[in-house]
Design a protein around this motif. Sequence first.
Motif, PDB file in Angstrom:
ATOM      1  N   GLY C  80      47.126   1.460   0.060  1.00  0.00           N
ATOM      2  CA  GLY C  80      47.823   2.407  -0.800  1.00  0.00           C
ATOM      3  C   GLY C  80      46.979   2.792  -2.012  1.00  0.00           C
ATOM      4  O   GLY C  80      45.800   2.434  -2.095  1.00  0.00           O
ATOM      5  N   THR C  81      47.605   3.499  -2.938  1.00  0.00           N
ATOM      6  CA  THR C  81      46.893   3.898  -4.156  1.00  0.00           C
ATOM      7  C   THR C  81      47.687   3.460  -5.372  1.00  0.00           C
ATOM      8  O   THR C  81      48.873   3.157  -5.276  1.00  0.00           O
ATOM      9  N   ASP C  82      47.011   3.419  -6.526  1.00  0.00           N
ATOM     10  CA  ASP C  82      47.708   2.949  -7.726  1.00  0.00           C
ATOM     11  C   ASP C  82      48.291   4.134  -8.511  1.00  0.00           C
ATOM     12  O   ASP C  82      48.289   5.268  -8.022  1.00  0.00           O
ATOM     13  N   ASP C  83      48.761   3.874  -9.734  1.00  0.00           N
ATOM     14  CA  ASP C  83      49.521   4.892 -10.458  1.00  0.00           C
ATOM     15  C   ASP C  83      48.682   6.058 -10.978  1.00  0.00           C
ATOM     16  O   ASP C  83      49.215   7.013 -11.530  1.00  0.00           O
ATOM     17  N   VAL C  84      47.326   5.953 -10.830  1.00  0.00           N
ATOM     18  CA  VAL C  84      46.526   7.132 -11.150  1.00  0.00           C
ATOM     19  C   VAL C  84      45.753   7.596  -9.919  1.00  0.00           C
ATOM     20  O   VAL C  84      44.732   8.250 -10.024  1.00  0.00           O
ATOM     21  N   GLY C  85      46.183   7.168  -8.730  1.00  0.00           N
ATOM     22  CA  GLY C  85      45.642   7.697  -7.494  1.00  0.00           C
ATOM     23  C   GLY C  85      44.343   7.078  -7.020  1.00  0.00           C
ATOM     24  O   GLY C  85      43.634   7.647  -6.199  1.00  0.00           O
ATOM     25  N   ARG C  86      43.988   5.869  -7.519  1.00  0.00           N
ATOM     26  CA  ARG C  86      42.752   5.237  -7.057  1.00  0.00           C
ATOM     27  C   ARG C  86      43.042   4.367  -5.828  1.00  0.00           C
ATOM     28  O   ARG C  86      44.111   3.745  -5.750  1.00  0.00           O
ATOM     29  N   ASP C  87      42.081   4.301  -4.915  1.00  0.00           N
ATOM     30  CA  ASP C  87      42.258   3.515  -3.692  1.00  0.00           C
ATOM     31  C   ASP C  87      42.319   2.029  -4.044  1.00  0.00           C
ATOM     32  O   ASP C  87      41.402   1.478  -4.649  1.00  0.00           O
ATOM     33  N   LEU C  88      43.414   1.366  -3.624  1.00  0.00           N
ATOM     34  CA  LEU C  88      43.625  -0.028  -4.035  1.00  0.00           C
ATOM     35  C   LEU C  88      42.680  -0.990  -3.335  1.00  0.00           C
ATOM     36  O   LEU C  88      42.265  -1.982  -3.897  1.00  0.00           O
ATOM     37  N   LEU C  89      42.362  -0.694  -2.053  1.00  0.00           N
ATOM     38  CA  LEU C  89      41.476  -1.594  -1.328  1.00  0.00           C
ATOM     39  C   LEU C  89      40.143  -1.711  -2.050  1.00  0.00           C
ATOM     40  O   LEU C  89      39.639  -2.807  -2.306  1.00  0.00           O
ATOM     41  N   LEU C  90      39.599  -0.537  -2.410  1.00  0.00           N
ATOM     42  CA  LEU C  90      38.308  -0.568  -3.091  1.00  0.00           C
ATOM     43  C   LEU C  90      38.412  -1.280  -4.436  1.00  0.00           C
ATOM     44  O   LEU C  90      37.550  -2.064  -4.803  1.00  0.00           O
ATOM     45  N   ARG C  91      39.497  -0.976  -5.158  1.00  0.00           N
ATOM     46  CA  ARG C  91      39.646  -1.616  -6.464  1.00  0.00           C
ATOM     47  C   ARG C  91      39.816  -3.126  -6.323  1.00  0.00           C
ATOM     48  O   ARG C  91      39.321  -3.903  -7.136  1.00  0.00           O
ATOM     49  N   CYS C  92      40.518  -3.562  -5.249  1.00  0.00           N
ATOM     50  CA  CYS C  92      40.682  -5.004  -5.016  1.00  0.00           C
ATOM     51  C   CYS C  92      39.332  -5.659  -4.777  1.00  0.00           C
ATOM     52  O   CYS C  92      39.039  -6.732  -5.303  1.00  0.00           O
ATOM     53  N   VAL C  93      38.490  -4.988  -3.950  1.00  0.00           N
ATOM     54  CA  VAL C  93      37.182  -5.572  -3.660  1.00  0.00           C
ATOM     55  C   VAL C  93      36.353  -5.658  -4.933  1.00  0.00           C
ATOM     56  O   VAL C  93      35.726  -6.677  -5.227  1.00  0.00           O
ATOM     57  N   TYR C  94      36.399  -4.555  -5.740  1.00  0.00           N
ATOM     58  CA  TYR C  94      35.680  -4.595  -7.016  1.00  0.00           C
ATOM     59  C   TYR C  94      36.219  -5.697  -7.925  1.00  0.00           C
ATOM     60  O   TYR C  94      35.479  -6.413  -8.584  1.00  0.00           O
ATOM     61  N   TRP C 266      53.191  -2.292  -3.322  1.00  0.00           N
ATOM     62  CA  TRP C 266      51.817  -2.573  -2.871  1.00  0.00           C
ATOM     63  C   TRP C 266      50.794  -2.784  -3.986  1.00  0.00           C
ATOM     64  O   TRP C 266      49.905  -3.611  -3.826  1.00  0.00           O
ATOM     65  N   PRO C 267      50.898  -2.127  -5.142  1.00  0.00           N
ATOM     66  CA  PRO C 267      49.854  -2.396  -6.150  1.00  0.00           C
ATOM     67  C   PRO C 267      49.906  -3.836  -6.681  1.00  0.00           C
ATOM     68  O   PRO C 267      48.941  -4.297  -7.265  1.00  0.00           O
ATOM     69  N   THR C 268      51.045  -4.520  -6.521  1.00  0.00           N
ATOM     70  CA  THR C 268      51.126  -5.917  -6.957  1.00  0.00           C
ATOM     71  C   THR C 268      50.742  -6.858  -5.828  1.00  0.00           C
ATOM     72  O   THR C 268      49.991  -7.819  -6.014  1.00  0.00           O
ATOM     73  N   LEU C 269      51.277  -6.559  -4.620  1.00  0.00           N
ATOM     74  CA  LEU C 269      51.115  -7.501  -3.508  1.00  0.00           C
ATOM     75  C   LEU C 269      49.653  -7.716  -3.142  1.00  0.00           C
ATOM     76  O   LEU C 269      49.190  -8.858  -3.039  1.00  0.00           O
ATOM     77  N   PHE C 270      48.900  -6.593  -2.974  1.00  0.00           N
ATOM     78  CA  PHE C 270      47.547  -6.775  -2.430  1.00  0.00           C
ATOM     79  C   PHE C 270      46.588  -7.483  -3.390  1.00  0.00           C
ATOM     80  O   PHE C 270      45.894  -8.409  -2.974  1.00  0.00           O
ATOM     81  N   PRO C 271      46.566  -7.118  -4.680  1.00  0.00           N
ATOM     82  CA  PRO C 271      45.721  -7.917  -5.575  1.00  0.00           C
ATOM     83  C   PRO C 271      46.168  -9.375  -5.607  1.00  0.00           C
ATOM     84  O   PRO C 271      45.345 -10.289  -5.666  1.00  0.00           O
ATOM     85  N   GLY C 272      47.504  -9.574  -5.534  1.00  0.00           N
ATOM     86  CA  GLY C 272      48.020 -10.947  -5.509  1.00  0.00           C
ATOM     87  C   GLY C 272      47.460 -11.715  -4.333  1.00  0.00           C
ATOM     88  O   GLY C 272      46.980 -12.845  -4.468  1.00  0.00           O
ATOM     89  N   LEU C 273      47.514 -11.071  -3.142  1.00  0.00           N
ATOM     90  CA  LEU C 273      46.966 -11.724  -1.954  1.00  0.00           C
ATOM     91  C   LEU C 273      45.474 -11.993  -2.121  1.00  0.00           C
ATOM     92  O   LEU C 273      44.963 -13.007  -1.655  1.00  0.00           O
ATOM     93  N   PHE C 274      44.796 -11.073  -2.800  1.00  0.00           N
ATOM     94  CA  PHE C 274      43.355 -11.258  -3.008  1.00  0.00           C
ATOM     95  C   PHE C 274      43.063 -12.442  -3.920  1.00  0.00           C
ATOM     96  O   PHE C 274      41.967 -12.971  -3.920  1.00  0.00           O
ATOM     97  N   ILE C 275      44.052 -12.808  -4.730  1.00  0.00           N
ATOM     98  CA  ILE C 275      43.858 -14.034  -5.518  1.00  0.00           C
ATOM     99  C   ILE C 275      44.128 -15.244  -4.637  1.00  0.00           C
ATOM    100  O   ILE C 275      43.371 -16.211  -4.625  1.00  0.00           O
ATOM    101  N   ILE C 276      45.222 -15.165  -3.855  1.00  0.00           N
ATOM    102  CA  ILE C 276      45.694 -16.366  -3.149  1.00  0.00           C
ATOM    103  C   ILE C 276      44.816 -16.719  -1.954  1.00  0.00           C
ATOM    104  O   ILE C 276      44.408 -17.879  -1.785  1.00  0.00           O
ATOM    105  N   VAL C 277      44.490 -15.718  -1.120  1.00  0.00           N
ATOM    106  CA  VAL C 277      43.801 -16.051   0.142  1.00  0.00           C
ATOM    107  C   VAL C 277      42.419 -16.666  -0.085  1.00  0.00           C
ATOM    108  O   VAL C 277      42.124 -17.734   0.474  1.00  0.00           O
TER     109      VAL C 277
END
Lengths: 343, 218, 303
Positions: C80-94, C266-277
């Motif tokens: 998904g994308t965040d509240d200013v339209g940035r791709d979350l996957l890429l931002r999570c990896v960064y 989704w903007p909360t869940l995926f970064p959260g998973l990126f911390i946990i996994v």
Amino acid sequence: MTDAATRPADAATTAPVLDVRGLSVRFRMRGERYVRAVTDAHFTLEAGQRLALVGESGCGKSVLASALLGLLPENAETAGSALLGDGTDLLAADERTLARTVRGRKVGLVPQSPAAHLTPVRTIRSQLEETVRELLRTPRAAVRKAAEEAAGRASFPADHLDRYPHELSGGLAQRAATALALIGDAPLLLADEPTTGLDRDLVEHTVDELARHTGSSRALLMITHDLAAAERIADRIAVMYAGRIVEICDAEDFFGARGPRHPYARGLLNALPEREFAAIPGMPPELGALPEGCAFAARCGRASEACRVQPPFADLLACHHPVSDRPAADPADPAEALEAEHA
Amino acid sequence: MLEVDAITAGYERHKPVVRGVSLTVRPGESVGLLGPSGCGKSTLARVAALLHRPDAGRVVVDGTAAAGWRHRAPRAQRTAFGVVFQQPRLSADPRLTLSALIAEPLRANGRADEVPEKVRESAARVGLGDELLGRRPHEVSDGQLQRACVARALILEPRWLVCDEMTAMLDASTTAALVRVVEDYRADTGAGLLAVGHDKALLTRWCDRTVHWSELEA
Amino acid sequence: MAEVAEKAVKAEMSEQPAVAWRVRGVRRRSTRTWRLRTSAAITLAVVVAVLLVPPLVQLDEQAVDLASKLQPPSLAHPFGTDDVGRDLLLRCVYGLRVSLLVGVVAAVVATVIGTAVGAAAAAAGGRVDRFVMRLVDLFSSVPHLLLGIFIVAMFRPGVWPVVVSVALTHWLSTARIVRAEVLSLRSRPYVDAAISGGASRWRVTVRHLLPGVLPQAGLAAVLMVPHAIWHESALSFLGLGLPTHQASLGTLVQSARGSLLAGDWWPTLFPGLFIIVPTLAIAGLAGAWRERLNPRRRSELML
């Protein structure tokens, strides 16, 4: 002399306490290598018998004890059978059976270092009571009394029951561990190096007590490298070398005038400071790289061509050239040598 | 002459396990010290080898009083002793191969250039082959490891040997072999020996004279 | 004679049949290797992603695309994308990249400090030991998030103040572990033997004591990486870590709070998973390491 390999047919009515047949243990190592810690051990133990298994460190005797208790590490593989009097095969039983019905109930373990065997943070009384509850299902009200009786059986003084293991002397810790081993009234007692690191008086005291507990109703298997302790307690001696039992012999003969027949057993006996105090030359072979044939041949003064073939364990001996009092007619023929001795 | 004079030692304050014990070993003499386990004879052996600081008393080595214990003892005085302990497993650094283990005292004294020759010599003395020398302690048996520990104790050619229950964990044959090694070394060098143990038969057979712990305590 | 021969034959026969070996404990071993392999695969994937993705996909962290804001996960934007339209996957990896960098560097620094202090205290013993350990106690008595906040507050926001803050608050436990381990090793007969062989204090410490504690210290370091990641996330979540525009797992979760209340999960869940996994994966590796250290497992052969 009792014979382990062939028992009379009517033995089924009075099955031995422990009947070990062809027990082998090997450890799987990296790269499909195997270390053969115990190879084809045969012996039986009847009620009232006390067998000492002696040998050098690293000869596989502790592995044999662990196999009988089902305490081998994961990479171990076993073969053969070790039948208890009621038919339980100690090698084939799963962990659940071993934990619930065998350890403590059918096989009592007298440990190597009692101080380490006892839980350091609990008193002797609470450990005895716990074991009584677990093994005997004693009703709550009777537990205290049963624990005190158990302590009494092992001559553990009642006024020391509320002490912690570190407050006990070596001898008392040994008695506490023995008391624990006796609670389940197991027909087989297994003592793994019970005298290591104890001084002579304590060794004698410990083995005397073990003999007393064995009495006529139990059987004792003691694993030790201390020949003096073995002499004091055992009625039979089994000598182990490089994973094999090479000779089983009546203790009287072993320590007496006749002496053992296997050259290794003889060498071990002669190494005692009371005797010649002479070491057997060389060192035992690696269990991971056992030579073809008799493993002792390289260190043996009597070795010959025949020793390239593993001598069978027959008539309680595995040797092509056993030592006998009279010179053997033809050392290459073990049967004749045996016959000469039987005559 | 190794003189242990009125030693009081222990591990906790005001609870000495050794009280006012004196003992003398003459050069070239072997003395067996007998006693029940836990009586303090091992502590005395450690004091004599300058490895444990006593609360009172002094140790005189070849006419010189010990100036300190453990690291505070001058290196020459420390290395005058070769020590062997009861449990080879605990006496060997688990990361070193047997040959590194035997060579360690040479390296610690800046004599690394003598290592290959001396290690070979010392290993041969205790009967360890090349194949075993490349292994680590967990890959050998107690008996083999104790052989390496004896080789380590002898490599600096000490004038005094202190063997604390050296053979308690070993079978009869290895015991006889290691006592033979120590005695051969003493015959070659005239070193003195203090052997501590509880096995009367062994120590009377091994040593020139034996003393019982109860005779020593004041 | 015949009887003896018969016995011999019987003994021969009992040896002859192909020995049937019973294998023990296979199942437990396979679950263990399964766990180890999964942990290793995830950790490897994380490291590869963090190293390769940023150079391959040049991301302008400041760019916004309001036309595609808060899109749920789809093929084009798997997270998904965040509240200013940035791709979350890429931002999570960064974000993971920053968190991992902070985690690893801080853990290494903390372990080095802790090992040095612990070993020095134990080797010196006596008054030095007591003084150093009371100092450690003093530091430990302050909640370390508070201490971390205090340190971060002294600098301008950025990656390095966070690293310093996490490192300076995490060496205490390592120092304790190392000191205890050195003290227990110091009483071993092999240290006595080394002293008797003429080894100096320095040589005993460096050659016999430190190598003995390194596996323990290494284990502590690995276990500290996830801890440091969480710490960085916490600091960033509180707004004290990295500047908000720079992606870090903490800032991602923090900035997603608003949309979560609006039902966009989704903007909360995926970064959260990126911390946990990754945390679990690293902990799994550390667990395998600890099992290797366990002496019961190390001696596979008990003779």
